[in-house]
Design an enzyme around this catalytic site. Structure first.
Site, PDB file in Angstrom:
ATOM      1  NE  ARG A  86      47.678  46.986  42.790  1.00  0.00           N
ATOM      2  CZ  ARG A  86      47.004  45.838  42.734  1.00  0.00           C
ATOM      3  NH1 ARG A  86      47.141  45.041  41.700  1.00  0.00           N
ATOM      4  NH2 ARG A  86      46.213  45.463  43.711  1.00  0.00           N
ATOM      5  CE1 TYR A 128      42.452  44.553  36.599  1.00  0.00           C
ATOM      6  CE2 TYR A 128      42.734  42.461  37.723  1.00  0.00           C
ATOM      7  CZ  TYR A 128      42.048  43.646  37.557  1.00  0.00           C
ATOM      8  OH  TYR A 128      40.958  43.908  38.349  1.00  0.00           O
ATOM      9  CG  HIS A 160      44.323  33.978  44.761  1.00  0.00           C
ATOM     10  ND1 HIS A 160      45.586  34.510  44.548  1.00  0.00           N
ATOM     11  CD2 HIS A 160      43.448  34.930  44.373  1.00  0.00           C
ATOM     12  CE1 HIS A 160      45.466  35.732  44.054  1.00  0.00           C
ATOM     13  NE2 HIS A 160      44.191  36.019  43.939  1.00  0.00           N
ATOM     14  CG  HIS A 170      46.915  41.087  39.048  1.00  0.00           C
ATOM     15  ND1 HIS A 170      46.744  39.785  38.633  1.00  0.00           N
ATOM     16  CD2 HIS A 170      46.160  41.216  40.159  1.00  0.00           C
ATOM     17  CE1 HIS A 170      45.918  39.154  39.451  1.00  0.00           C
ATOM     18  NE2 HIS A 170      45.542  40.002  40.387  1.00  0.00           N
TER      19      HIS A 170
END
Length: 758
Positions: free
Chosen positions: A578, A482, A449, A606
């Site tokens: 968030r 984002y 990721h 993000h």
């Protein structure tokens, strides 16, 4: 008594349920659709987002719950509930959300359609000429694509596609294929509407556009599919299947991940049904068959009184008449650390300067242009990059292909387990392989990721490593909506750390330590815990202390317990989360010094930024990881220390303006509900999604900045009475989770995504 026991367990738990917390996040998105200060088109965009979010939630989170229920596996939710009681609670909350969503559409949005130049109409609301046009569309386009599929003792139950609009049609009398038709027999036939057809048929009426839902046209023309039989009923429905497939975890490096992924993608098409959306007053025969076939009950059945699948509302926004009438994004501004005129020779500039980018306020173009320049630069020897999600027609892919064509060594780790982007990444990876790139499709049982790129360039007698590392994907499209932070640098320490990191994920290297990186699954959780405990020690010594963290999700129990300990020690902690937050802020004796805020507005928050006060010598990290079990244990992640003094102050100011925001901020109560923050009488308006466009924000000294944070009064939860909420009564929730009174959203005092988007 069991109902009251469940409610008591939820109240007493020191953790908030991950899934119930996510549903509250979707309420905050729904609140944007209710915001009368926004344009109607902007509100429709948020309504479509709530629908898309909910589809993924049912596929993944509810699907995951059913993986436990269907196979008899045990699971205890953070709320303290076992699988079946939690299923009841979760689906009950989801029912009320969907009801609130429908009411918002019918009562708040649809009445505004006509005055904004369009409407959504049923067939009976069309003129005679318009009906002819709609019927012509059915005859020429829809009819050839429809395939009625009968279900009876002679015909098996057809495969129903996930999230497709389907009619369940009950007819009476036999078909012409029956030798001896029984005129009293009712038969059930399914008609699926292909997904490649537009959600609405568009008609012009004077200066307005009329949108006719495709199901209305099909419904009106069903007699053309069922000739010489009586149509008893025709009801629209839509199903959501379990999309949560988990790869077998194996340390065998020879496992063929591509085949495993492709097999998993096929299972999504046949996964168990976890949600059935259906029109009101559906046929009893249809509902009996569907319940029995899919082993579902009323908890899984959602009666939709408005429009099924509101993602289709995006078609209205894309109509030429309405383009530009929604949110108008300002032009990106020049990064503070990258003066205008330097982008044409980024290699030269980066040799002497680090650059911090803050998207979407700063364009992602410097990163992409650096990659494009590297592809053509004769001095560049190689490029290494991790890729999680890409844009359509990606400039990143094009640059890597060009680099390979020009003879450069290109190594790319494509994460083929990026949910819902698996097929795209497999396809793009194969394209790069054919061009001669060295492509790795994921790393064994871990999902990669991290967002990282390194360009190796020969400059005279030395080799310089140009590093980019950040919190966001290499996706030019999502970088415009984002918020993310990233670093461009040639600092040797970053270069060494990133080189070592690539060796770890592509080979068998196991470095002892990184100087500027904190990585998972190696030791990220423990290193962050050490930083928290250092704040605790400082607080106990009477030194300044404090933690400010911005992230998408906060879920890891070990981390939450450390924050609770820090709070008890007097460390002030501010979170900007968030979406999912499983920590309870403001509980007496547990978390009195913790405040949690959520920002939901024009952009998807993000970025991940972690600030530790360190007695006046702060450390600030940014990177790809949230504080989740999956981030620490099942993913390859990286946080990077921001060491450049100017860039560190820029990062601190990002946190500062996030905390100042009083237009997009919701403050979390101890019970897990959220209150929309309103500016005080003497407080200037501050919109974080505008601040970074309107000013090259001044650099605030860290100590003064943190003193201001500490002096800000924590926004405490208002009582139900103060917010005009109904009083609590028994097991039923004290207030409807979607009721917005003084902007209090997502209330569910007893209760307690993958995140909606990565």
């Amino acid at each position: 008594m069991k109902l009251f026991k469940s409610a008591d367990l939820i109240r007493k738990s020191k953790y908030i349920s991950r899934d119930l917390s996510w549903l509250r996040f979707n309420y905050r998105v729904l609140d944007q659709a209710r915001d009368a200060s926004r344009s109607l088109f902007d509100r429709l965009r948020f309504m479509a987002i709530t629908s898309s979010n909910l589809d993924e939630f049912f596929m993944i989170r509810v699907g995951s719950l059913y993986n436990y229920i269907d196979y008899g596996k045990e699971r205890v939710d953070y709320s303290g509930l076992r699988e079946l009681p939690f299923r009841r609670k979760l689906l009950d909350f989801a029912h009320r959300f969907i009801n609130d969503q429908s009411l918002t559409y019918l009562n708040e949005l649809k009445p505004l359609f006509e005055r904004n130049g369009f409407n959504v109409l049923r067939m009976e609301e069309l003129t005679e000429l318009e009906v002819k046009k709609a019927d012509g569309y059915f005859k020429n386009t829809i009819f050839p694509l429809l395939t009625p599929m009968v279900y009876d003792s002679y015909h098996g139950f057809p495969l129903m596609m996930n999230q497709m609009l389907i009619f369940g049609v009950v007819t009476r009398a036999g078909s012409v294929l029956d030798a001896e038709p029984d005129k009293g027999q009712e038969r059930l036939t399914f008609v699926q509407i292909p997904q490649n057809l537009s959600r609405f048929f568009e008609l012009s009426r004077k200066d307005k556009v009329m949108f006719v839902p495709i199901e209305e046209i099909v419904r009106a023309n069903l007699p053309k599919l069922f000739r010489n039989v009586e149509i008893v009923s025709a009801n629209l429905f839509r199903i959501t299947r379990n999309g949560d497939f988990t790869l077998e975890e194996s340390d065998d490096i020879d496992v063929d991940f591509i085949k495993e992924i492709q097999l998993g993608l096929k299972t999504r098409k046949k996964g168990r049904v976890v949600r059935l959306e259906v029109e009101p007053n559906a046929s009893a025969l249809l509902m009996q068959v569907l319940r029995e076939r899919w082993n579902i009950d009323n908890g899984n059945v959602f009666v939709i009184n408005s429009l099924i699948d509101m993602k289709g509302l995006l078609q209205i926004l894309k109509h030429p008449n309405f383009r530009g009438k929604g949110f108008k994004q300002p032009a990106a501004v020049t990064p503070l650390s990258l003066p205008e005129g330097t982008e044409d020779n980024l290699f030269e500039y980066l040799k002497h300067h680090d650059v911090l980018l803050h998207h979407p306020y700063n364009n992602i173009d410097p990163v992409v242009r650096l990659l494009e320049q590297a592809a053509e630069d004769p001095h560049v020897l190689g490029i290494k990059q991790t890729i999680y999600r890409l844009a359509d027609d990606s400039r990143v892919t094009a640059a890597l292909l060009k680099a390979a064509e020009n003879g450069k060594h290109v190594s790319v780790l494509f994460e083929v387990k990026a949910r819902f982007d698996e097929e795209r990444n497999i396809r793009e990876g194969a394209k790069l392989e054919k061009a001669g790139c060295f492509v790795i499709y994921g790393v064994s049982k871990y999902k990669t990721h991290t967002k990282m790129m390194m360009i190796i360039r020969k400059e005279g007698e030395k080799v310089t490593r140009y590093v980019h590392i950040g919190s966001g994907n290499y996706n030019e499209q999502t970088s415009r909506i984002y918020t993310d932070v990233s670093l461009l640098t040639t600092n040797d320490v970053y270069g060494h750390d990133v080189s070592e990191f690539f060796n770890v994920i592509t080979g068998h290297s196991q470095p002892d330590d990184y100087e500027y990186l904190i990585t998972a699954p190696k030791d990220m959780r423990q290193q962050l815990i050490s930083l928290i405990r250092e704040e605790v020690r400082n607080a106990k010594k009477g030194l300044p202390s404090g933690i400010v963290m911005k992230m998408n999700s906060l879920e890891d129990k070990e981390m939450i317990d450390e924050f609770y300990k820090a709070s008890k020690a007097g460390v002030p902690i501010r979170f900007i989360v968030r979406g999912i937050c499983c920590l309870r802020p403001g509980r007496v004796g547990l978390s009195e010094n913790i405040e949690v805020r959520s920002i939901v507005g024009d952009y998807l928050e993000h970025s991940r930024l972690f600030y530790f006060h360190q007695a006046g010598h702060p450390k600030v990290y940014a990177g790809s990881a949230d504080l989740m079990v999956r981030s620490f244990d099942r993913r390859i992640e990286a946080l990077f220390l921001i060491v450049n003094p100017q860039l560190k102050r820029e990062a601190i100011n990002i946190l500062y303006f996030n905390l100042k925001d009083n237009q997009n901020t919701y403050v979390m109560r101890e019970d897990g509900a959220y209150i929309r923050r309103q500016p005080a009488d003497d407080e200037p308006v501050s919109n974080v999604h505008r601040e970074f466009y309107n000013k090259s924000f001044g650099l605030v000294a860290e100590t003064a900045l943190f003193d201001e944070w500490l002096s800000c009064a924590t926004i405490r939860s208002s009582s139900a009475e103060d917010n005009n909420q109904p009083a609590e009564s028994g097991e039923e929730d004290a207030s409807a989770p979607g009721e917005v009174v003084t902007a209090d959203v997502g209330l569910d005092p007893e209760a307690d995504e993958e995140a909606a988007l990565e």
